[in-house]
Design an enzyme around this catalytic site. Structure first.
Site, PDB file in Angstrom:
ATOM      1  N   GLU A   4      -8.149  -1.247  -3.494  1.00  0.00           N
ATOM      2  CA  GLU A   4      -8.515   0.166  -3.654  1.00  0.00           C
ATOM      3  C   GLU A   4      -9.942   0.430  -3.187  1.00  0.00           C
ATOM      4  O   GLU A   4     -10.222   1.457  -2.560  1.00  0.00           O
ATOM      5  CB  GLU A   4      -8.324   0.615  -5.104  1.00  0.00           C
ATOM      6  CG  GLU A   4      -6.916   0.468  -5.638  1.00  0.00           C
ATOM      7  CD  GLU A   4      -5.829   1.130  -4.801  1.00  0.00           C
ATOM      8  OE1 GLU A   4      -6.126   2.100  -4.061  1.00  0.00           O
ATOM      9  OE2 GLU A   4      -4.677   0.695  -4.881  1.00  0.00           O
ATOM     10  N   CYS A  39       0.849  -1.191   0.000  1.00  0.00           N
ATOM     11  CA  CYS A  39       0.000   0.000   0.000  1.00  0.00           C
ATOM     12  C   CYS A  39       0.882   1.237   0.000  1.00  0.00           C
ATOM     13  O   CYS A  39       1.872   1.295   0.732  1.00  0.00           O
ATOM     14  CB  CYS A  39      -0.900  -0.004   1.235  1.00  0.00           C
ATOM     15  SG  CYS A  39      -2.052   1.404   1.291  1.00  0.00           S
TER      16      CYS A  39
END
Length: 162
Positions: free
Chosen positions: A138, A95
């Site tokens: 996402e 991430c």
């Protein structure tokens, strides 16, 4: 233009908020938001050598907007997931909001995403494997969920090798 300095990092309370929809009257703003997302993703790629997609809340834009650039740029406005396969697979997730940490998670092998494109036209895309897990990651950002919250167990964390 937003830069890497604007990227929200692990622990920022905004990363745990559920995002608001993008409204049609905000469509003129989407172009600038996407430009910011593209710029920051390019900076992540240059510094950390990864980054295929970014969610708007990672830049403090608390809207349901995802920008993906794998083979070509794709904008997902107000995405909705459906058709999540029963079959899952395990992977080390990364991430941009914590670029040196990898988290072992389980993701659905296949999903369908319904969304509006940058022209406010409805679209549908069936995704499998790496694209499926990418969009799930996402989409979680839009729901205020980080992959750290989906770790398979308390040992499902490791530092990225340099």
């Amino acid at each position: 233009m937003k830069t890497l300095d604007n990227l929200l990092l692990l622990g920022d309370p905004r990363l745990y908020q559920v995002c608001e929809p993008v409204y049609q009257n905000e469509l003129p703003l989407v172009k600038d938001w996407v430009a910011d997302m593209h710029n920051v993703m390019q900076q992540i790629r240059e510094r950390y050598h990864f980054g295929r997609a970014i969610a708007a809340p990672q830049l403090g834009i608390m809207k349901r907007l995802i920008y993906m650039n794998v083979d070509k740029p794709v904008v997902f406005i107000n995405p909705e997931l459906s058709g999540l396969s029963d079959e899952k697979f395990e992977l080390w997730d990364d991430c941009m909001s914590f670029p040196n940490l990898l988290v072992k998670v389980m993701r659905h092998k296949q999903i369908t995403v319904n969304y509006l494109d940058e022209n406010w036209q409805p679209q549908q895309w069936q995704m499998t494997d790496s694209l499926s897990e990418l969009l799930q990651h996402e989409y979680d950002h839009l729901e205020g969920i980080l992959c750290t919250m989906r770790a398979v167990d308390e040992k499902g964390f490791k530092w990225r090798s340099s």
